[in-house]
Write an enzyme that holds these catalytic residues in place. Structure first.
Site, PDB file in Angstrom:
ATOM      1  CB  VAL A 258      -0.950   0.049   1.222  1.00  0.00           C
ATOM      2  CG1 VAL A 258      -1.771  -1.231   1.341  1.00  0.00           C
ATOM      3  CG2 VAL A 258      -0.205   0.308   2.527  1.00  0.00           C
ATOM      4  CG  HIS A 259       1.276   4.201  -2.607  1.00  0.00           C
ATOM      5  ND1 HIS A 259       0.709   4.522  -3.830  1.00  0.00           N
ATOM      6  CD2 HIS A 259       2.397   3.505  -2.893  1.00  0.00           C
ATOM      7  CE1 HIS A 259       1.463   4.036  -4.791  1.00  0.00           C
ATOM      8  NE2 HIS A 259       2.479   3.417  -4.260  1.00  0.00           N
ATOM      9  CB  VAL A 412      -7.211   5.462  -1.567  1.00  0.00           C
ATOM     10  CG1 VAL A 412      -8.076   6.055  -0.477  1.00  0.00           C
ATOM     11  CG2 VAL A 412      -6.250   6.520  -2.099  1.00  0.00           C
ATOM     12  CG  HIS A 413      -2.894   4.595  -4.161  1.00  0.00           C
ATOM     13  ND1 HIS A 413      -1.967   5.600  -4.301  1.00  0.00           N
ATOM     14  CD2 HIS A 413      -4.051   5.092  -4.673  1.00  0.00           C
ATOM     15  CE1 HIS A 413      -2.534   6.658  -4.859  1.00  0.00           C
ATOM     16  NE2 HIS A 413      -3.812   6.378  -5.085  1.00  0.00           N
ATOM     17  CG  LEU A 414      -5.271  -1.123  -0.580  1.00  0.00           C
ATOM     18  CD1 LEU A 414      -6.645  -0.542  -0.871  1.00  0.00           C
ATOM     19  CD2 LEU A 414      -5.355  -1.981   0.672  1.00  0.00           C
TER      20      LEU A 414
END
Ligand SMILES: Cc1cc2nc3c(=O)[nH]c(=O)nc-3n(C[C@H](O)[C@H](O)[C@H](O)COP(=O)(O)OP(=O)(O)OC[C@H]3O[C@@H](n4cnc5c(N)ncnc54)[C@H](O)[C@@H]3O)c2cc1C
Length: 476
Positions: A258-259, A412-414
């Site tokens: 993730v970020h 929200v980035h996976l």
């Protein structure tokens, strides 16, 4: 009343209709294949709810509060509607940097994976989705970030977006429900909304069908769909969960990336726009640290302020002058998704390294610097009891405040939960997304991306999905 069971047949079943699933379905349908898309969420008219509103959260998010467990835990968001997360995202667009394509190809032994190929797919997607820069002046929330970066002598860029603009400069986000899914339907695909896949049915190294439950006209139906080929495109959390629930494990669900983001609610002496998301991104500390802006409606401002302090009445009453910004890192640490039969939601865990924690602290301090340079007068960090800062010399206190027990993080980035490549010890699927051990089962979404890209991932996911679908069409 006991639900009825209906059996259907399809050549290709695509599970999930987000960035990966929509590309897959549109390309297959255009090539004349018989495609059925199964989407757990509803089909909501793209104009029916206000972007970034609480109403949108209720309608289009997988809205059980979710967090990847760990210390600190990381809250995460996913779309759950026709179009998936493309319906709720900010539409910021970036190609996958060429140096990452090359290093992932070498690290995971990915066949036919090179910058030119990926760029060619990205180019077609950019044309289809009208990826473009803002035609006019940026909104204040974005211009403020640029102003602060310029003052400090830091690099920053305006990101392109998946937006189509009319002659008056009004932009419409080109989500999958507006673009590729209608194209797929026009070419003959069937999209079944409100249809949750429970598990895949397997026999002798093949997947023979899908079991799901659909709600239509207030009635619940059990569906059994027999299929020649299945693409799982449920996103980096739900895809491994579906595979696990179906008894498929191997290297599935490990290596989640993730970020992680740490945020600041910044108060300015003047009102700031709240309709969209800033498109300016500070790239000075890239590729492992980036700084940008988030959705800042009243609800989001209230939540962000509440994370920082319990004395927020004054700032909350003044919410029209408050905007939320983030620092995001490419984490060294990684996580796991574990789908448990009988449990609706998977267990997700994530472990950040000490290096990640210090990058987050550094990100928070740099974010504070740029916001003060842009004219903010009060900064509320997403750190429990984190001191509210009003001057540059107050920022030093945050170095010690970003601890595992106090930092409030979200993402929200996976990606990367079923990595692709020929190195079977480290991947869940081959170079084109075929799940190891299953001839007719493919993954084609964020799960395949071998590592966190450090940039907004939708473009990467779509380019890889388009490449893999072409390979499938050539093979079958
Ligand atoms: C709030 C937010 C902001 C973002 N901003 C940006 C941005 O500005 N730029 C960018 O590049 N990226 C952004 N992203 C990330 C980007 O949207 C995602 O990386 C991308 O959409 C992931 O694509 P996907 O196909 O893997 O999954 P998704 O697009 O999430 O689609 C998965 C779909 O599968 C469905 N599904 C899951 N399980 C099942 C099941 N069991 N049965 C049936 N259907 C199922 C889900 O309901 C969902 O609709 C953002 C994401 C969020 C949440």
């Amino acid at each position: 009343m006991k639900p009825t069971t209906v059996t259907l047949d399809a050549d290709v079943v695509v599970i999930g209709s987000g960035a990966g699933g929509a590309v897959t379905a549109a390309k297959l349908a255009a090539a004349g294949r018989d495609v059925t898309v199964l989407e757990e969420g509803p089909w909501i008219d793209a104009d029916a709810v206000e972007p970034f509103s609480l109403e949108e959260m209720a309608a289009k998010y997988r809205h059980r509060p979710a967090a990847a467990l760990g210390t600190p835990s990381i809250a995460y968001a996913e779309g759950r509607c026709v179009g998936g997360s493309t319906e709720i995202n900010s539409g910021l667009y970036h190609r996958l940097p060429g140096h990452l394509v090359e290093s992932w190809r070498d690290e995971y032994s990915i066949d036919e994976f090179d910058p030119d190929t990926l760029d060619a797919y990205a180019h077609r997607i950019e044309e289809d989705l009208a990826v473009s820069r803002l035609p006019g002046a940026p909104p204040p929330s974005s211009a403020l970030l640029e102003r602060g970066a310029t003052k400090l002598g830091w690099r920053s860029v305006e990101y392109s977006r998946v937006f189509r603009y009319d002659t008056a400069g009004r932009g419409v986000k080109q989500t999958m429900s507006r673009t590729l899914l209608p194209q797929a339907v026009d070419a003959g695909a069937t999209v079944l909304p409100d249809c949750r896949v429970h598990r895949l049915l397997r026999r002798n190294g093949r997947v023979v069908g899908v079991r799901c439950q659909r709600t239509a006209d207030g009635r619940v139906e059990d569906l059994m769909i027999r299929a020649n080929h299945v693409f799982v495109c449920g996103g980096a959390v739900q895809t491994p969960a579906i595979l696990h629930r179906s008894g498929i494990r191997g290297r599935v669900g490990t290596g989640l990336k993730v970020h992680p983001m740490i945020k600041i609610a910044a108060r300015f002496p003047h009102p700031v726009d709240h309709g969209g998301v800033p498109m300016q991104v500070v790239t000075e500390f890239g590729p492992n640290l980036s700084i940008g802006g988030s959705a800042s409606r009243r609800g989001q401002v209230a939540m962000a302020l509440a994370e920082a302090s319990d004395n927020i009445e004054d700032a909350l009453a003044d919410w029209e002058r408050v905007s939320i910004y983030y620092a995001a890192i490419r984490a060294e640490g990684s996580g796991r998704v574990i789908g448990v039969p009988g449990l609706r939601a998977p267990i997700v865990t994530y472990r950040l390294t000490e290096g990640d924690m210090s990058r987050l602290a550094r990100g928070l301090v740099h974010l504070g610097e740029v916001l003060l340079a842009s004219g903010a007068t009060e900064l509320y960090p997403s750190v429990a009891d984190g001191p509210v800062v009003r001057r540059q010399d107050g920022l030093g206190a945050w170095w010690d405040a970003v601890t595992r027990s106090r930092a409030s993080l979200m993402t929200v980035h996976l990606t990367s939960s079923v990595r692709m490549g020929e190195d079977r010890a480290r991947t869940g699927a081959d170079s084109f997304g075929r799940v190891w051990g299953y001839e007719n089962l493919r993954v084609n979404d964020a799960s395949l991306v071998p590592d966190a890209p450090g940039v907004n991932p939708q473009g990467t996911i779509m380019a890889i999905a388009a490449r893999n679908t072409d390979q499938f069409l050539a093979d079958t």
